[in-house]
Design an enzyme around this catalytic site. Structure first.
Site, PDB file in Angstrom:
ATOM      1  CG  HIS A 216      -2.102   0.905   1.120  1.00  0.00           C
ATOM      2  ND1 HIS A 216      -2.332   1.919   2.020  1.00  0.00           N
ATOM      3  CD2 HIS A 216      -3.107   0.981   0.218  1.00  0.00           C
ATOM      4  CE1 HIS A 216      -3.432   2.570   1.689  1.00  0.00           C
ATOM      5  NE2 HIS A 216      -3.920   2.027   0.598  1.00  0.00           N
ATOM      6  CE  LYS A 218      -1.272   4.907  -1.652  1.00  0.00           C
ATOM      7  NZ  LYS A 218      -1.834   4.259  -0.471  1.00  0.00           N
ATOM      8  CG  ASP A 223      19.348  11.635  -8.957  1.00  0.00           C
ATOM      9  OD1 ASP A 223      19.401  10.537  -9.535  1.00  0.00           O
ATOM     10  OD2 ASP A 223      19.269  12.730  -9.552  1.00  0.00           O
ATOM     11  CG  HIS A 392      -7.304   8.440  -0.603  1.00  0.00           C
ATOM     12  ND1 HIS A 392      -5.982   8.273  -0.959  1.00  0.00           N
ATOM     13  CD2 HIS A 392      -7.824   7.193  -0.502  1.00  0.00           C
ATOM     14  CE1 HIS A 392      -5.710   6.982  -1.076  1.00  0.00           C
ATOM     15  NE2 HIS A 392      -6.807   6.305  -0.802  1.00  0.00           N
ATOM     16  CE  LYS A 394      -4.223   6.946   2.496  1.00  0.00           C
ATOM     17  NZ  LYS A 394      -5.546   6.489   2.504  1.00  0.00           N
ATOM     18  CG  ASP A 399      -0.797  18.332  22.392  1.00  0.00           C
ATOM     19  OD1 ASP A 399      -2.036  18.382  22.487  1.00  0.00           O
ATOM     20  OD2 ASP A 399      -0.093  17.659  23.175  1.00  0.00           O
TER      21      ASP A 399
END
Length: 474
Positions: A216, A218, A223, A392, A394, A399
């Site tokens: 899952h 991404k 370089d 979508h 996450k 604080d």
């Protein structure tokens, strides 16, 4: 027919005993026993497909013995002690989270970094294309979803051109998430000089415990100096081009500096697992010239991990909060530890806010998610449903002090079945930017009132309760 019935009973007892002896989570055990009792033959097939615990055998040869992370971890405590007094505004006043991620997830704390928050697909792909064009030695790219649509073709053109210029281009794609990409698309990559491979490809006869373990992450590393990570895959819908899905709200990160070493090590380990090719040498870990102090830890976890380090990191972050907790997640199917932590925080007087999907992307997950809301609302947690489009992103904000951005949803699948990666950023400026984005998202949300939620129809409650039974498997 009598002998057939006895055979089914024997099968249920046999596999029920096997499931019990695995000493797995009680919720998962009850779910599997329930499925096996109701649908003996289908339950057996699903258990073989999704439920067997064979992870030690699958991943026993995954990790490189001489990994860059091992060297970093060996020096981590000395580095932390030497650098922590130089951090402005006491960015890391409590080292518990740092130590947890180091010991449970082998996540070294890096100090010299630059980070840019990228909102939605337009910002992500504009920045990514600029970085890809500058590549001179290598491009490492791994995605859950890579589609052969307009944006996918645009990415492929750049990768192909760079490979033609002599740049090492390596691509890892999840075998299920990127199933829409045909084998010809992969072959086009290979013909262009791109080293492309599937992570757990779908193969006959399909009945494999690997099928439920998904890649899952991404990731893009260019370089060894620039890295991208977050929630955005490669597909037109992530640019809000899909008329059925509409507007797509997501968050990504661009990182430079020492934190890219960790991204690189994660990719190299994943590449080694798939290809058995070792990638070593200074070009993959170039000298960092950034002097800016921005502490970042990259936490990676998955079914190959000894500890559920991202779950543990989220749990400890929530329990460390003194004033506020903000969560943005499309799928909210928490385990009991997170439920207790969130309820305890709200009952203690902390401001706990959660934004979840209001327009369902997957109905079964949406119903299961709703089943968890009432007890949190009763404890004083403020829950909002995003109504402008598909949420979508996450994100976890604590604080106004530190934040987490990554690929992991706040659900049991991300915590135990999927390969995930999250950045923990100990920086008030980055956290301020993410908080401003959170507040903007609140303007496009519907606040969930406890009274109105409790008065929803019985049919909705029934769907939610049934979906929740399967939530350990979603």
């Amino acid at each position: 027919m009598g002998w057939l019935f006895l055979l089914l009973i024997l099968q249920v007892l046999l596999f029920g005993t096997v499931i019990l002896l695995e000493n797995r989570d009680p919720g998962k055990t009850v779910t599997w026993l329930f499925i096996l009792s109701l649908f003996p033959l289908l339950g057996f097939i699903l258990y073989i497909l999704l439920g067997r615990k064979q992870r030690k055998q699958i991943f026993q040869h995954k990790h490189l013995p001489d990994n860059k992370l091992d060297q970093a971890i060996a020096q981590q405590q000395k580095t932390l002690n030497a650098e922590k007094n130089r951090l402005p505004d006491k960015q890391i006043s409590d080292p518990k989270l740092v130590n947890l991620l180091l010991h449970s997830g082998y996540a070294p704390l890096t100090f010299h970094n630059q980070a840019t928050v990228l909102i939605n697909g337009e910002e992500k792909f504009e920045a990514l294309f600029q970085s890809l064009e500058k590549a001179t030695h290598h491009i490492h790219l791994s995605y859950y979803i890579f589609k052969g649509d307009e944006i996918g073709e645009d990415v492929l053109k750049i990768l192909s051109r760079k490979a033609g210029e002599g740049v090492e281009v390596r691509v890892l794609l999840d075998g299920i998430g990127s199933l829409a990409v045909s084998g010809k698309f992969i072959e086009v990559m290979r013909q262009a000089g791109i080293q492309a491979h599937w992570y757990f490809p779908l193969r006959f006869p399909f009945l494999s415990p690997k099928l439920n373990l998904r890649y899952h992450r991404k990731l893009v590393i260019i370089d060894g100096r620039t890295g991208y990570m977050g929630g955005l895959n490669i597909g037109d819908e992530y640019l809000s081009r899909d008329p059925e899905l509409g507007f797509w709200r997501d968050t990504h990160l661009k990182l430079s500096g020492e934190s890219v070493y960790t991204l690189q090590s994660v990719f190299i380990n994943d590449w080694y697992f798939v290809t058995r090719q070792e990638l070593q040498g200074n070009p993959y870990y170039p000298k960092v010239t950034i002097t800016n102090l921005l502490p970042v830890q990259i936490g990676a976890s998955g079914p190959d991990s000894h500890w559920a380090s991202i779950l543990q990191g989220f749990f400890l972050s929530i329990t460390m909060a003194k004033k506020s907790i903000r969560i943005e997640t499309p799928y909210f199917i928490p385990d009991e530890s997170l439920i207790m932590a969130l309820k305890t925080a709200a009952l203690s007087g902390l401001d706990v806010q959660i934004i979840i999907q209001g327009i369902p992307e997957h109905k079964l997950i949406y119903w299961a998610m709703n089943s968890y809301l009432e007890e949190l609302l009763q404890a004083g947690v403020k829950i909002y449903k995003y109504m402008k489009g598909i949420l979508h992103a996450k994100i976890l904000l604590i604080d106004h002090q530190f934040a987490s951005v990554g690929s992991a949803n706040m659900d049991v699948r991300s915590f135990s079945l999927d390969f995930e990666i999250c950045a923990f950023l100990y920086d008030r400026s980055i956290t301020k930017t993410l908080n401003e984005n959170f507040e903007q998202d609140l303007q496009d949300c519907r606040f969930i009132q406890l009274e109105s939620f409790q008065s929803r129809p019985f049919s909705e409650r029934l769907k939610e309760s049934c979906a929740r039974l399967f939530s350990p498997l979603l």
